[in-house]
Write a protein that holds these residues in place. Structure first.
Motif, PDB file in Angstrom:
ATOM      1  N   VAL A 249       9.728  70.922   3.461  1.00  0.00           N
ATOM      2  CA  VAL A 249      11.059  71.527   3.575  1.00  0.00           C
ATOM      3  C   VAL A 249      11.641  71.273   4.961  1.00  0.00           C
ATOM      4  CG1 VAL A 249      10.528  73.263   1.835  1.00  0.00           C
ATOM      5  CG2 VAL A 249      10.079  73.765   4.246  1.00  0.00           C
ATOM      6  N   SER A 250      12.877  71.717   5.180  1.00  0.00           N
ATOM      7  CA  SER A 250      13.566  71.421   6.440  1.00  0.00           C
ATOM      8  C   SER A 250      13.272  72.452   7.527  1.00  0.00           C
ATOM      9  CB  SER A 250      15.072  71.372   6.201  1.00  0.00           C
ATOM     10  OG  SER A 250      15.581  72.668   5.924  1.00  0.00           O
ATOM     11  N   TYR A 251      12.862  73.653   7.139  1.00  0.00           N
ATOM     12  CA  TYR A 251      12.616  74.760   8.082  1.00  0.00           C
ATOM     13  C   TYR A 251      13.889  75.169   8.825  1.00  0.00           C
ATOM     14  CZ  TYR A 251       7.852  73.206   7.142  1.00  0.00           C
ATOM     15  OH  TYR A 251       6.689  72.827   6.507  1.00  0.00           O
ATOM     16  N   LEU A 252      15.050  74.940   8.199  1.00  0.00           N
ATOM     17  CA  LEU A 252      16.328  75.201   8.861  1.00  0.00           C
ATOM     18  C   LEU A 252      17.002  76.502   8.403  1.00  0.00           C
ATOM     19  CD1 LEU A 252      17.844  71.599   8.909  1.00  0.00           C
ATOM     20  CD2 LEU A 252      17.294  73.000  10.914  1.00  0.00           C
ATOM     21  N   SER A 253      16.337  77.290   7.570  1.00  0.00           N
ATOM     22  CA  SER A 253      16.990  78.474   7.008  1.00  0.00           C
ATOM     23  C   SER A 253      17.561  79.390   8.084  1.00  0.00           C
ATOM     24  CB  SER A 253      16.008  79.257   6.129  1.00  0.00           C
ATOM     25  OG  SER A 253      15.645  78.513   5.007  1.00  0.00           O
ATOM     26  N   VAL A 254      16.757  79.736   9.074  1.00  0.00           N
ATOM     27  CA  VAL A 254      17.221  80.668  10.099  1.00  0.00           C
ATOM     28  C   VAL A 254      18.305  80.025  10.956  1.00  0.00           C
ATOM     29  CG1 VAL A 254      15.431  80.064  11.783  1.00  0.00           C
ATOM     30  CG2 VAL A 254      16.483  82.333  11.853  1.00  0.00           C
ATOM     31  N   HIS A 255      18.229  78.721  11.144  1.00  0.00           N
ATOM     32  CA  HIS A 255      19.261  78.025  11.918  1.00  0.00           C
ATOM     33  C   HIS A 255      20.585  78.003  11.156  1.00  0.00           C
ATOM     34  CE1 HIS A 255      16.977  76.554  15.386  1.00  0.00           C
ATOM     35  NE2 HIS A 255      15.947  76.479  14.565  1.00  0.00           N
ATOM     36  N   LEU A 256      20.522  77.862   9.853  1.00  0.00           N
ATOM     37  CA  LEU A 256      21.734  77.943   9.038  1.00  0.00           C
ATOM     38  C   LEU A 256      22.302  79.363   9.058  1.00  0.00           C
ATOM     39  CD1 LEU A 256      20.684  75.692   6.058  1.00  0.00           C
ATOM     40  CD2 LEU A 256      22.805  75.435   7.356  1.00  0.00           C
ATOM     41  N   ARG A 257      21.422  80.348   9.022  1.00  0.00           N
ATOM     42  CA  ARG A 257      21.886  81.732   8.993  1.00  0.00           C
ATOM     43  C   ARG A 257      22.662  82.094  10.252  1.00  0.00           C
ATOM     44  NH1 ARG A 257      18.311  87.298   8.134  1.00  0.00           N
ATOM     45  NH2 ARG A 257      20.063  88.725   8.413  1.00  0.00           N
ATOM     46  N   PHE A 258      22.176  81.652  11.399  1.00  0.00           N
ATOM     47  CA  PHE A 258      22.808  82.040  12.659  1.00  0.00           C
ATOM     48  C   PHE A 258      23.659  80.928  13.275  1.00  0.00           C
ATOM     49  CE2 PHE A 258      19.016  84.905  12.502  1.00  0.00           C
ATOM     50  CZ  PHE A 258      19.742  86.076  12.280  1.00  0.00           C
TER      51      PHE A 258
END
Length: 323
Positions: A249-258
């Motif tokens: 996966v990209s591991y970008l979830s928290v970066h997208l959230r904020f």
């Protein structure tokens, strides 16, 4: 609808950062810089949100703290700064606007009902001060009523929404906001007699977690670092995402959230690829837009109510033996 903004319209303005913790490809920052000779920047650790968090070792808060430090450093490198405040945003934003004596406040949309209510309070307060407010789409590619059915109604099923999203999108919607063209208009630090800026995580009542040991880089550079790593693996995404032991996966979830990454940047890069991995990942970015539309038209889902009322109070057997 927000009021239209013109080039060189204001002597000074304030950008209120929220879920957009980056100094590049940021709609509110771009329009503030384009329309104002001097632009101040602020982030508020909102006590109306933080006071509800019982656990003061909260990774989300620590991630935000680290990311705004990176944002502050980046703004300072361009001659600007980031004012960091701790308090109820509904109070401190109008107070700051008054103390700085700026003519306008700029911010990007937040789609949660509580955030919309907060923003309306701030807008009303600034209207009384006879100051302008401008707000923009930044967190998604399409919002609110931008993608509708042929009957002009919001979609309730993802696949038809996805198909219409793909028919509607073009280079205009994916184009980056060139904030750096006007970065010389960023305002340097300002003496604030009415505010004390917190100097540490502890100063806002929180403490460090194990975030540093999680190999999850924070801030704008952390988001770009993760995405650069993922781009080389994007073609494998459709299959690799299904196996937790694989780096799929990209591991970008928290970066997208904020908002430490730009959704437009991610979507543009995904569109460049033609394989099923990139298509699958892009579909998940489209899902974010779909859910933002659902939330806009059905704010009840944010407070735990089912999208379909018939599913409220659905009995769940919770048979532990099945596990």
């Amino acid at each position: 609808m927000h009021k239209p903004v013109k080039a060189d319209q204001y002597k000074s303005a304030l950008v209120w950062f929220r879920r957009d913790l980056r100094d590049y490809d940021n709609a509110a920052l771009y329009y503030a810089l384009k329309s104002s000779a001097q632009v101040y920047c602020v982030f508020v650790f909102d006590t109306d949100i933080l006071d509800k968090l019982a656990d003061k070792a909260d990774r989300r808060v620590e991630f935000i703290w680290a990311s705004i430090q990176a944002l502050k450093t980046a703004l300072q490198a361009n001659g600007g700064d980031l004012i960091i405040l701790h308090g109820a945003a509904t109070s401190v934003i109008p107070q700051l606007v008054e103390q700085l004596n700026v003519e306008a406040l700029f911010f990007n949309h937040d789609y949660e009902p509580s955030a919309i209510a907060r923003d309306q309070i701030v807008i009303q307060a600034l209207t009384k001060q006879q100051r302008a407010t401008h707000h923009f789409k930044d967190h998604v590619i399409f919002e609110k009523d931008e993608v509708l059915t042929l009957a002009n109604k919001p979609y309730s099923v993802f696949t038809p929404y996805k198909n219409m999203w793909r028919k509607t999108v073009n280079d205009f919607y994916l184009k980056a906001y060139p904030c750096d063209q006007f970065s010389h208009r960023l305002a340097a630090s300002h003496a604030l007699t009415a505010f004390t800026q917190p100097s540490s995580l502890n100063a806002i009542g929180f403490k460090a977690t194990n975030l540093n040991s999680m190999a999850l880089p924070t801030g704008m550079q952390g988001g770009l670092q993760l995405f650069d790593d993922f781009k080389a693996r994007m073609h494998q995404y459709k299959e690799a995402r299904n196996f937790p032991a694989v780096k799929g996966v990209s591991y970008l979830s928290v970066h997208l959230r904020f908002g430490t990454v730009s959704i437009r940047h991610l979507a543009r890069e995904a569109f460049k690829e033609t394989d099923t991995g990139a298509e699958t990942w892009l579909n998940e970015l489209i899902w974010r837009d779909f859910y933002a539309q659902i939330l806009h038209h059905n704010p009840k889902v944010a407070i735990g109510q089912a999208y379909k009322a018939s599913f409220n109070g659905l009995p769940f057997p919770n048979n532990t033996s099945l596990f």
